[in-house]
Design an enzyme around this catalytic site. Structure first.
Site, PDB file in Angstrom:
ATOM      1  N   LYS A 175       0.833  -1.204   0.000  1.00  0.00           N
ATOM      2  CA  LYS A 175       0.000   0.000   0.000  1.00  0.00           C
ATOM      3  C   LYS A 175       0.869   1.257   0.000  1.00  0.00           C
ATOM      4  O   LYS A 175       0.611   2.208  -0.753  1.00  0.00           O
ATOM      5  CB  LYS A 175      -0.886   0.001   1.242  1.00  0.00           C
ATOM      6  CG  LYS A 175      -1.500   1.358   1.574  1.00  0.00           C
ATOM      7  CD  LYS A 175      -1.778   1.510   3.050  1.00  0.00           C
ATOM      8  CE  LYS A 175      -1.992   2.971   3.388  1.00  0.00           C
ATOM      9  NZ  LYS A 175      -2.197   3.219   4.822  1.00  0.00           N
ATOM     10  N   ASN A 176       1.916   1.275   0.821  1.00  0.00           N
ATOM     11  CA  ASN A 176       2.746   2.465   0.953  1.00  0.00           C
ATOM     12  C   ASN A 176       3.652   2.700  -0.241  1.00  0.00           C
ATOM     13  O   ASN A 176       4.352   3.711  -0.305  1.00  0.00           O
ATOM     14  CB  ASN A 176       3.577   2.390   2.236  1.00  0.00           C
ATOM     15  CG  ASN A 176       2.725   2.561   3.478  1.00  0.00           C
ATOM     16  OD1 ASN A 176       1.636   3.134   3.421  1.00  0.00           O
ATOM     17  ND2 ASN A 176       3.199   2.049   4.602  1.00  0.00           N
ATOM     18  N   ARG A 188      -4.164   9.987   4.669  1.00  0.00           N
ATOM     19  CA  ARG A 188      -2.941  10.752   4.829  1.00  0.00           C
ATOM     20  C   ARG A 188      -2.191  10.913   3.505  1.00  0.00           C
ATOM     21  O   ARG A 188      -1.608  11.955   3.221  1.00  0.00           O
ATOM     22  CB  ARG A 188      -2.039  10.048   5.859  1.00  0.00           C
ATOM     23  CG  ARG A 188      -0.623  10.590   5.970  1.00  0.00           C
ATOM     24  CD  ARG A 188      -0.588  11.938   6.643  1.00  0.00           C
ATOM     25  NE  ARG A 188       0.762  12.489   6.692  1.00  0.00           N
ATOM     26  CZ  ARG A 188       1.055  13.676   7.186  1.00  0.00           C
ATOM     27  NH1 ARG A 188       0.101  14.423   7.696  1.00  0.00           N
ATOM     28  NH2 ARG A 188       2.284  14.127   7.199  1.00  0.00           N
ATOM     29  N   CYS A 235      -4.793   7.922   9.938  1.00  0.00           N
ATOM     30  CA  CYS A 235      -4.864   7.466  11.326  1.00  0.00           C
ATOM     31  C   CYS A 235      -4.401   8.558  12.275  1.00  0.00           C
ATOM     32  O   CYS A 235      -3.497   9.340  11.973  1.00  0.00           O
ATOM     33  CB  CYS A 235      -4.002   6.220  11.509  1.00  0.00           C
ATOM     34  SG  CYS A 235      -4.613   4.775  10.622  1.00  0.00           S
ATOM     35  N   ARG A 239       1.683  14.943  12.607  1.00  0.00           N
ATOM     36  CA  ARG A 239       2.280  14.484  11.351  1.00  0.00           C
ATOM     37  C   ARG A 239       2.399  15.685  10.419  1.00  0.00           C
ATOM     38  O   ARG A 239       1.719  15.790   9.400  1.00  0.00           O
ATOM     39  CB  ARG A 239       1.433  13.373  10.726  1.00  0.00           C
ATOM     40  CG  ARG A 239       1.201  12.227  11.669  1.00  0.00           C
ATOM     41  CD  ARG A 239       0.211  11.206  11.135  1.00  0.00           C
ATOM     42  NE  ARG A 239       0.816  10.277  10.203  1.00  0.00           N
ATOM     43  CZ  ARG A 239       0.162   9.244   9.671  1.00  0.00           C
ATOM     44  NH1 ARG A 239      -1.105   9.034   9.972  1.00  0.00           N
ATOM     45  NH2 ARG A 239       0.766   8.431   8.840  1.00  0.00           N
ATOM     46  N   PRO A 240       3.248  16.628  10.774  1.00  0.00           N
ATOM     47  CA  PRO A 240       3.339  17.874  10.004  1.00  0.00           C
ATOM     48  C   PRO A 240       3.940  17.638   8.624  1.00  0.00           C
ATOM     49  O   PRO A 240       4.639  16.656   8.382  1.00  0.00           O
ATOM     50  CB  PRO A 240       4.262  18.741  10.871  1.00  0.00           C
ATOM     51  CG  PRO A 240       5.098  17.766  11.627  1.00  0.00           C
ATOM     52  CD  PRO A 240       4.193  16.593  11.899  1.00  0.00           C
ATOM     53  N   ILE A 241       3.638  18.584   7.716  1.00  0.00           N
ATOM     54  CA  ILE A 241       4.214  18.506   6.374  1.00  0.00           C
ATOM     55  C   ILE A 241       5.162  19.689   6.138  1.00  0.00           C
ATOM     56  O   ILE A 241       5.385  20.111   5.013  1.00  0.00           O
ATOM     57  CB  ILE A 241       3.124  18.468   5.288  1.00  0.00           C
ATOM     58  CG1 ILE A 241       2.240  19.724   5.341  1.00  0.00           C
ATOM     59  CG2 ILE A 241       2.280  17.216   5.421  1.00  0.00           C
ATOM     60  CD1 ILE A 241       1.296  19.836   4.137  1.00  0.00           C
ATOM     61  N   ASP A 242       5.742  20.200   7.228  1.00  0.00           N
ATOM     62  CA  ASP A 242       6.628  21.358   7.098  1.00  0.00           C
ATOM     63  C   ASP A 242       7.867  21.039   6.271  1.00  0.00           C
ATOM     64  O   ASP A 242       8.375  21.902   5.540  1.00  0.00           O
ATOM     65  CB  ASP A 242       7.024  21.885   8.479  1.00  0.00           C
ATOM     66  CG  ASP A 242       7.693  20.836   9.353  1.00  0.00           C
ATOM     67  OD1 ASP A 242       7.157  19.716   9.445  1.00  0.00           O
ATOM     68  OD2 ASP A 242       8.758  21.125   9.932  1.00  0.00           O
ATOM     69  N   LEU A 243       8.373  19.807   6.350  1.00  0.00           N
ATOM     70  CA  LEU A 243       9.553  19.460   5.551  1.00  0.00           C
ATOM     71  C   LEU A 243       9.232  19.450   4.064  1.00  0.00           C
ATOM     72  O   LEU A 243      10.054  19.866   3.242  1.00  0.00           O
ATOM     73  CB  LEU A 243      10.100  18.103   5.979  1.00  0.00           C
ATOM     74  CG  LEU A 243      10.640  17.991   7.408  1.00  0.00           C
ATOM     75  CD1 LEU A 243      11.150  16.584   7.677  1.00  0.00           C
ATOM     76  CD2 LEU A 243      11.747  19.005   7.649  1.00  0.00           C
ATOM     77  N   ASP A 255       5.314   0.815  11.937  1.00  0.00           N
ATOM     78  CA  ASP A 255       4.052   0.147  11.619  1.00  0.00           C
ATOM     79  C   ASP A 255       3.971  -1.262  12.203  1.00  0.00           C
ATOM     80  O   ASP A 255       2.882  -1.805  12.386  1.00  0.00           O
ATOM     81  CB  ASP A 255       3.852   0.074  10.102  1.00  0.00           C
ATOM     82  CG  ASP A 255       3.331   1.376   9.522  1.00  0.00           C
ATOM     83  OD1 ASP A 255       3.009   2.285  10.310  1.00  0.00           O
ATOM     84  OD2 ASP A 255       3.255   1.496   8.286  1.00  0.00           O
ATOM     85  N   ILE A 283       8.676   7.355  16.495  1.00  0.00           N
ATOM     86  CA  ILE A 283       8.134   8.101  15.360  1.00  0.00           C
ATOM     87  C   ILE A 283       6.827   8.805  15.722  1.00  0.00           C
ATOM     88  O   ILE A 283       6.662  10.005  15.472  1.00  0.00           O
ATOM     89  CB  ILE A 283       7.918   7.166  14.149  1.00  0.00           C
ATOM     90  CG1 ILE A 283       9.195   6.360  13.849  1.00  0.00           C
ATOM     91  CG2 ILE A 283       7.490   7.983  12.938  1.00  0.00           C
ATOM     92  CD1 ILE A 283      10.395   7.171  13.498  1.00  0.00           C
ATOM     93  N   ARG A 291      -8.198   0.039   5.014  1.00  0.00           N
ATOM     94  CA  ARG A 291      -7.337   1.022   4.363  1.00  0.00           C
ATOM     95  C   ARG A 291      -6.011   0.405   3.930  1.00  0.00           C
ATOM     96  O   ARG A 291      -5.412   0.842   2.947  1.00  0.00           O
ATOM     97  CB  ARG A 291      -7.063   2.203   5.294  1.00  0.00           C
ATOM     98  CG  ARG A 291      -8.252   3.115   5.539  1.00  0.00           C
ATOM     99  CD  ARG A 291      -7.853   4.314   6.395  1.00  0.00           C
ATOM    100  NE  ARG A 291      -6.582   4.837   5.959  1.00  0.00           N
ATOM    101  CZ  ARG A 291      -5.501   4.939   6.741  1.00  0.00           C
ATOM    102  NH1 ARG A 291      -5.559   4.545   8.001  1.00  0.00           N
ATOM    103  NH2 ARG A 291      -4.384   5.424   6.268  1.00  0.00           N
TER     104      ARG A 291
END
Length: 423
Positions: A22-23, A92, A116, A121-125, A307, A329, A399
């Site tokens: 999936k990933n 996500r 989830c 879970r920031p997206i600043d990077l 995971d 994490i 999912r």
């Protein structure tokens, strides 16, 4: 309310084939927007997140055809630049559409992604890297508008943390940016390597795969391609942990054994016998009461994956000895602990650490999946419990697992769909 009835107390025996990851599939679907021709992905699992990605692509003007396990994506001449908010909130991985839309249309309007609830879970990077490449970013509430009216340019970018998501976003941005991009401190998870291989098959110029530094020379466009995603190492971990906890013997086929080494090492420490049967299959046997693994820490690849943390926790519930698993994490990785306790396990959570004191037996209970991997962990736990347990919240599990009931059913697990009101 959709519910699984899980009849526990039996060992598991048989053979299962591990599906594609999936990933890997989800970023590949987003990256198809970078291609001028048709992208064909083979061996694609039927997951709710894949369906959500399909809806996003169709909303943007792509033709998407799914026949059997083959997914064909043909980007339209005119691609939309906005991902509808309801689609963004569904998962996500919708954040992966940010860079391809920016490349194709010069603009991307997205919303806070869902998924989830594992903690921050920031997206600043992602955004800082895109800004270094010339993007302009404006945020208003949950809406995020990113523009690059003159296109993106190459840059030297150093990630302060090897984020899988940021690495994949910046890869997709760089392959069609002007000039050379150097990405340092990147993630090296198998799914990242898979995205690199996919982009290379479409004509991208990327060197350094498997290292912490990538060199990308931008191209004007990428071509269509055919690609088979890598096997799902977390699905494989789920099967391994189920057999470890319940006892029995199983053969896993269509595996990438090298990617499973961190999980295999832990289960061997616990007393399981695991042997490779060639590079793409594994055999496991377990007595059903493994030994505790004391202190285990998750981290970025090639360390033990986050995971798999709740899955191993579930396998240790009847272990002879103590287990402590710390997730570095996510701060809320072990929401499944409440369900473990309901099944009679002796567990506690302090900060980011799950403590397990093995007990001789578990008892059936009514439990609810709090998230994707926590839900799979509760299935493993319920399969060890005497009697019939009832699990709700199974939408979370859908999912990431095509049909977990069928997958484990091939090993003799007795899991059937029912409704809460039927019992």
């Amino acid at each position: 309310m959709d519910t699984w009835k899980i009849s526990g107390g039996e060992s598991l025996f048989g053979s299962v084939r591990i599906p594609s990851a999936k990933n890997s599939v989800l970023p590949l679907m987003a990256a198809s927007l970078l291609c001028s021709g048709t992208v064909t992905l083979t061996d694609v699992p039927n997951l709710s997140d894949v369906m959500a990605s399909r809806r996003i692509l169709q909303s943007l003007g792509c033709k998407v055809r799914w026949k059997g396990r083959t997914l064909s994506i043909t980007p339209g001449q005119q691609i939309g630049s906005t991902v509808p908010e309801e689609y963004m909130r569904a998962m996500r991985s919708s954040v992966f559409y940010l860079a391809p839309l920016l490349v194709r249309t010069g603009k991307a309007l997205i919303y806070t992604p869902g998924g989830c609830r594992l903690g921050a879970r920031p997206i600043d990077l992602h955004l800082k890297g895109l800004a270094d490449m010339g993007a302009e970013i404006r945020q208003s509430g949950n809406a995020l508008e990113v523009t690059a009216p003159t296109g993106l340019h190459g840059a030297q970018i150093s990630l302060r943390f090897p984020s899988v998501g940021a690495t994949e976003t910046l890869l997709m941005a760089a392959v069609c940016a002007r000039g050379e991009t150097i990405l340092r401190g990147v993630a090296i998870e198998p799914e990242v390597i898979d995205l690199i291989r996919f982009l290379q098959s479409a004509g991208a110029c990327i060197t350094g795969a498997g290292s912490r530094t990538l060199h990308i020379m931008g191209r004007d466009f990428l071509s269509g391609t055919q690609f088979r995603p890598c096997p799902d190492r977390i699905t494989a971990a789920t099967v391994l942990c189920a057999v470890a906890g319940c006892g029995g013997e199983a053969l896993l086929t269509n595996t990438c054994n090298d990617d499973l080494l961190p999980i295999v090492r832990v289960l061997r420490r616990a007393g399981c016998s695991i042997a490779a049967c060639g590079p793409h299959s594994l055999a496991i046997s377990s007595c059903g009461r493994v030994g505790g693994v004391e202190n285990l820490f998750t981290d970025v690849h090639p360390a033990f994956p986050t995971d798999a943390a709740p899955l191993v926790g579930a396998a240790m519930l009847r272990a002879q000895g103590e287990t402590a698993i710390t997730d570095t994490i996510f701060e809320n990785r072990f929401s499944c602990a409440e369900g473990f306790s309901a099944l009679g396990a002796s567990v506690s959570v302090s900060g980011r650490t799950l403590y397990v004191h093995g007990v001789p037996a578990l008892r059936a209970a009514r439990i609810c999946a709090p998230d994707l991997r926590g839900g799979a962990a509760l299935v493993i736990a319920a399969l060890q419990a005497e009697g019939e347990s009832y699990l709700t919240g199974i939408d979370h599990i859908a999912r990431g697992y095509e049909d977990l009931t069928s997958l484990l059913g091939k090993l003799g697990a007795r899991i059937v769909s029912t409704h809460w009101m039927d019992e």
